[in-house]
Design a protein around this motif. Structure first.
Motif, PDB file in Angstrom:
ATOM      1  N   MET A   1     -42.182   0.308 -36.483  1.00  9.65           N
ATOM      2  CA  MET A   1     -42.271   1.522 -35.629  1.00  9.65           C
ATOM      3  C   MET A   1     -40.721   2.117 -35.549  1.00  9.65           C
ATOM      4  SD  MET A   1     -43.538   1.535 -31.607  1.00  9.65           S
ATOM      5  CE  MET A   1     -43.667   3.080 -30.711  1.00  9.65           C
ATOM      6  N   PRO A   2     -40.683   3.342 -35.895  1.00  5.92           N
ATOM      7  CA  PRO A   2     -39.276   4.024 -35.802  1.00  5.92           C
ATOM      8  C   PRO A   2     -38.598   3.691 -34.314  1.00  5.92           C
ATOM      9  CG  PRO A   2     -41.004   5.520 -36.505  1.00  5.92           C
ATOM     10  CD  PRO A   2     -41.698   4.161 -36.049  1.00  5.92           C
ATOM     11  N   GLN A   3     -37.273   3.614 -34.373  1.00  2.00           N
ATOM     12  CA  GLN A   3     -36.527   3.405 -33.231  1.00  2.00           C
ATOM     13  C   GLN A   3     -35.304   4.488 -33.233  1.00  2.00           C
ATOM     14  OE1 GLN A   3     -34.851  -0.469 -32.730  1.00  2.00           O
ATOM     15  NE2 GLN A   3     -33.862   0.034 -30.940  1.00  2.00           N
ATOM     16  N   LYS A   4     -35.325   5.120 -32.174  1.00  2.00           N
ATOM     17  CA  LYS A   4     -34.245   6.350 -32.369  1.00  2.00           C
ATOM     18  C   LYS A   4     -32.882   5.637 -31.782  1.00  2.00           C
ATOM     19  CE  LYS A   4     -32.642  10.343 -29.773  1.00  2.00           C
ATOM     20  NZ  LYS A   4     -32.819  11.410 -28.885  1.00  2.00           N
ATOM     21  N   LEU A   5     -31.934   5.419 -32.777  1.00  2.00           N
ATOM     22  CA  LEU A   5     -30.733   4.931 -32.346  1.00  2.00           C
ATOM     23  C   LEU A   5     -29.569   5.583 -31.647  1.00  2.00           C
ATOM     24  CD1 LEU A   5     -30.144   2.921 -35.822  1.00  2.00           C
ATOM     25  CD2 LEU A   5     -31.166   2.147 -33.541  1.00  2.00           C
ATOM     26  N   LEU A   6     -29.542   6.931 -32.027  1.00  2.00           N
ATOM     27  CA  LEU A   6     -28.452   7.800 -31.311  1.00  2.00           C
ATOM     28  C   LEU A   6     -28.889   9.086 -31.772  1.00  2.00           C
ATOM     29  CD1 LEU A   6     -25.664   8.858 -33.176  1.00  2.00           C
ATOM     30  CD2 LEU A   6     -26.041   6.450 -33.569  1.00  2.00           C
TER      31      LEU A   6
ATOM     32  N   LEU B   1     -17.303   8.425 -42.280  1.00  2.00           N
ATOM     33  CA  LEU B   1     -17.833   9.199 -41.079  1.00  2.00           C
ATOM     34  C   LEU B   1     -18.175   8.397 -40.036  1.00  2.00           C
ATOM     35  CD1 LEU B   1     -18.340  12.133 -40.036  1.00  2.00           C
ATOM     36  CD2 LEU B   1     -20.706  11.811 -41.005  1.00  2.00           C
ATOM     37  N   VAL B   2     -17.530   8.514 -38.838  1.00  2.00           N
ATOM     38  CA  VAL B   2     -17.954   7.850 -37.671  1.00  2.00           C
ATOM     39  C   VAL B   2     -18.716   8.815 -36.648  1.00  2.00           C
ATOM     40  CG1 VAL B   2     -17.204   6.565 -35.515  1.00  2.00           C
ATOM     41  CG2 VAL B   2     -15.883   6.315 -37.618  1.00  2.00           C
ATOM     42  N   VAL B   3     -19.874   8.238 -36.215  1.00  2.00           N
ATOM     43  CA  VAL B   3     -20.756   9.037 -35.352  1.00  2.00           C
ATOM     44  C   VAL B   3     -20.825   8.366 -34.120  1.00  2.00           C
ATOM     45  CG1 VAL B   3     -21.944  10.556 -37.040  1.00  2.00           C
ATOM     46  CG2 VAL B   3     -22.924   8.469 -36.206  1.00  2.00           C
ATOM     47  N   ALA B   4     -20.830   9.344 -33.183  1.00  2.00           N
ATOM     48  CA  ALA B   4     -20.821   8.854 -31.675  1.00  2.00           C
ATOM     49  C   ALA B   4     -21.897   9.505 -30.715  1.00  2.00           C
ATOM     50  CB  ALA B   4     -19.455   8.678 -30.922  1.00  2.00           C
ATOM     51  N   PRO B   5     -22.311   9.073 -29.545  1.00  3.09           N
ATOM     52  CA  PRO B   5     -22.150   7.624 -29.148  1.00  3.09           C
ATOM     53  C   PRO B   5     -23.207   6.580 -29.962  1.00  3.09           C
ATOM     54  CG  PRO B   5     -23.636   8.667 -27.625  1.00  3.09           C
ATOM     55  CD  PRO B   5     -23.208   9.957 -28.911  1.00  3.09           C
ATOM     56  N   GLY B   6     -22.845   5.643 -30.192  1.00  2.00           N
ATOM     57  CA  GLY B   6     -23.533   4.270 -30.994  1.00  2.00           C
ATOM     58  C   GLY B   6     -24.617   3.884 -29.920  1.00  2.00           C
TER      59      GLY B   6
ATOM     60  N   ARG C   1     -20.359  13.027 -45.102  1.00  2.00           N
ATOM     61  CA  ARG C   1     -19.514  13.834 -44.624  1.00  2.00           C
ATOM     62  C   ARG C   1     -19.941  14.676 -43.079  1.00  2.00           C
ATOM     63  NH1 ARG C   1     -16.810  11.138 -47.129  1.00  2.00           N
ATOM     64  NH2 ARG C   1     -16.051  11.478 -49.101  1.00  2.00           N
ATOM     65  N   PRO C   2     -18.991  15.164 -42.537  1.00  2.00           N
ATOM     66  CA  PRO C   2     -19.385  15.773 -41.197  1.00  2.00           C
ATOM     67  C   PRO C   2     -20.516  16.758 -41.349  1.00  2.00           C
ATOM     68  CG  PRO C   2     -17.131  15.563 -41.192  1.00  2.00           C
ATOM     69  CD  PRO C   2     -17.518  15.131 -42.709  1.00  2.00           C
ATOM     70  N   ALA C   3     -20.540  17.846 -42.496  1.00  2.00           N
ATOM     71  CA  ALA C   3     -21.535  18.614 -42.531  1.00  2.00           C
ATOM     72  C   ALA C   3     -22.965  18.022 -42.777  1.00  2.00           C
ATOM     73  CB  ALA C   3     -21.232  19.502 -43.750  1.00  2.00           C
ATOM     74  N   ASP C   4     -23.099  16.814 -43.341  1.00  2.00           N
ATOM     75  CA  ASP C   4     -24.279  16.182 -43.686  1.00  2.00           C
ATOM     76  C   ASP C   4     -24.976  15.573 -42.313  1.00  2.00           C
ATOM     77  OD1 ASP C   4     -23.871  16.313 -46.428  1.00  2.00           O
ATOM     78  OD2 ASP C   4     -22.684  14.443 -46.381  1.00  2.00           O
ATOM     79  N   VAL C   5     -24.271  15.452 -41.094  1.00  6.31           N
ATOM     80  CA  VAL C   5     -24.672  14.974 -40.071  1.00  6.31           C
ATOM     81  C   VAL C   5     -24.118  15.707 -38.618  1.00  6.31           C
ATOM     82  CG1 VAL C   5     -24.726  12.797 -38.526  1.00  6.31           C
ATOM     83  CG2 VAL C   5     -24.483  12.648 -41.092  1.00  6.31           C
ATOM     84  N   PRO C   6     -24.669  16.943 -38.697  1.00  8.90           N
ATOM     85  CA  PRO C   6     -24.005  17.819 -37.680  1.00  8.90           C
ATOM     86  C   PRO C   6     -24.334  17.471 -36.392  1.00  8.90           C
ATOM     87  CG  PRO C   6     -26.243  18.749 -38.752  1.00  8.90           C
ATOM     88  CD  PRO C   6     -25.873  17.478 -39.333  1.00  8.90           C
ATOM     89  N   ILE C   7     -23.551  17.816 -35.405  1.00  9.29           N
ATOM     90  CA  ILE C   7     -23.816  17.625 -34.015  1.00  9.29           C
ATOM     91  C   ILE C   7     -25.459  17.837 -33.457  1.00  9.29           C
ATOM     92  CG2 ILE C   7     -23.124  18.155 -31.690  1.00  9.29           C
ATOM     93  CD1 ILE C   7     -21.048  16.666 -33.384  1.00  9.29           C
ATOM     94  N   GLY C   8     -26.073  17.068 -33.003  1.00  7.91           N
ATOM     95  CA  GLY C   8     -27.329  17.291 -32.486  1.00  7.91           C
ATOM     96  C   GLY C   8     -28.218  16.255 -33.237  1.00  7.91           C
ATOM     97  N   SER C   9     -27.903  16.091 -34.333  1.00 11.40           N
ATOM     98  CA  SER C   9     -28.742  15.063 -35.395  1.00 11.40           C
ATOM     99  C   SER C   9     -29.179  13.903 -34.686  1.00 11.40           C
ATOM    100  CB  SER C   9     -28.056  14.743 -36.560  1.00 11.40           C
ATOM    101  OG  SER C   9     -27.639  15.931 -37.308  1.00 11.40           O
ATOM    102  N   GLU C  10     -30.196  13.689 -34.854  1.00  8.97           N
ATOM    103  CA  GLU C  10     -30.758  12.149 -34.501  1.00  8.97           C
ATOM    104  C   GLU C  10     -30.793  11.167 -35.440  1.00  8.97           C
ATOM    105  OE1 GLU C  10     -34.919  13.051 -32.979  1.00  8.97           O
ATOM    106  OE2 GLU C  10     -34.025  13.824 -30.935  1.00  8.97           O
ATOM    107  N   VAL C  11     -30.640  10.002 -35.143  1.00  9.99           N
ATOM    108  CA  VAL C  11     -30.527   8.877 -36.358  1.00  9.99           C
ATOM    109  C   VAL C  11     -31.477   7.952 -35.999  1.00  9.99           C
ATOM    110  CG1 VAL C  11     -29.165   7.125 -37.325  1.00  9.99           C
ATOM    111  CG2 VAL C  11     -27.986   9.410 -36.454  1.00  9.99           C
ATOM    112  N   TRP C  12     -32.667   7.606 -36.910  1.00 10.77           N
ATOM    113  CA  TRP C  12     -33.625   6.719 -36.464  1.00 10.77           C
ATOM    114  C   TRP C  12     -33.701   5.561 -37.369  1.00 10.77           C
ATOM    115  CZ3 TRP C  12     -37.658   7.638 -33.024  1.00 10.77           C
ATOM    116  CH2 TRP C  12     -37.635   9.009 -32.398  1.00 10.77           C
ATOM    117  N   PHE C  13     -33.856   4.388 -36.809  1.00 16.90           N
ATOM    118  CA  PHE C  13     -33.866   3.191 -37.655  1.00 16.90           C
ATOM    119  C   PHE C  13     -35.534   3.195 -38.018  1.00 16.90           C
ATOM    120  CE2 PHE C  13     -35.609  -1.343 -37.387  1.00 16.90           C
ATOM    121  CZ  PHE C  13     -34.724  -1.684 -38.854  1.00 16.90           C
TER     122      PHE C  13
END
Length: 93
Positions: A1-6, A19-24, A76-88
């Motif tokens: 089952m997918p899990q939203k990480l951030l 590239l570091v994204v936050a919040p983890g 790079r930052p353009a690959d993961v813009p602000i507002g992106s959701e990261v899902w496991f």
């Protein structure tokens, strides 16, 4: 089952470092450290599979639980813009 990480609220990258994204995610919400296959869902509706590294945890907000530091080596930052959701997504493993 997918899990939203951030949901990406901020990111930074120094020179050719990852590239570091936050919040983890909070340490209690996801096992780490290590590399995790994820899918990035960007605000424009596109998705991007990638590997995210969960490294040492830190208490970034006083009184809040420690969170994983999350980094992408290949993006790079353009690959993961602000507002992106990261899902496991276990099916990506």
């Amino acid at each position: 089952m997918p899990q939203k990480l951030l949901t990406v609220a901020d990111s930074f990258q120094l020179h050719d470092l990852p590239l570091v994204v936050a919040p983890g995610p909070r340490v209690s919400e996801f096992d780490g450290p290590g590399d995790v296959m994820v899918e990035i869902s960007r605000p424009d509706g596109t998705t991007l599979p990638s590997v995210m590294t969960l490294s040492f945890s830190a208490e970034l907000i006083p009184g809040d639980e420690a969170r994983w530091i999350c980094a992408f080596r290949e993006l790079r930052p353009a690959d993961v813009p602000i507002g992106s959701e990261v899902w496991f997504r276990p099916t990506l493993h």
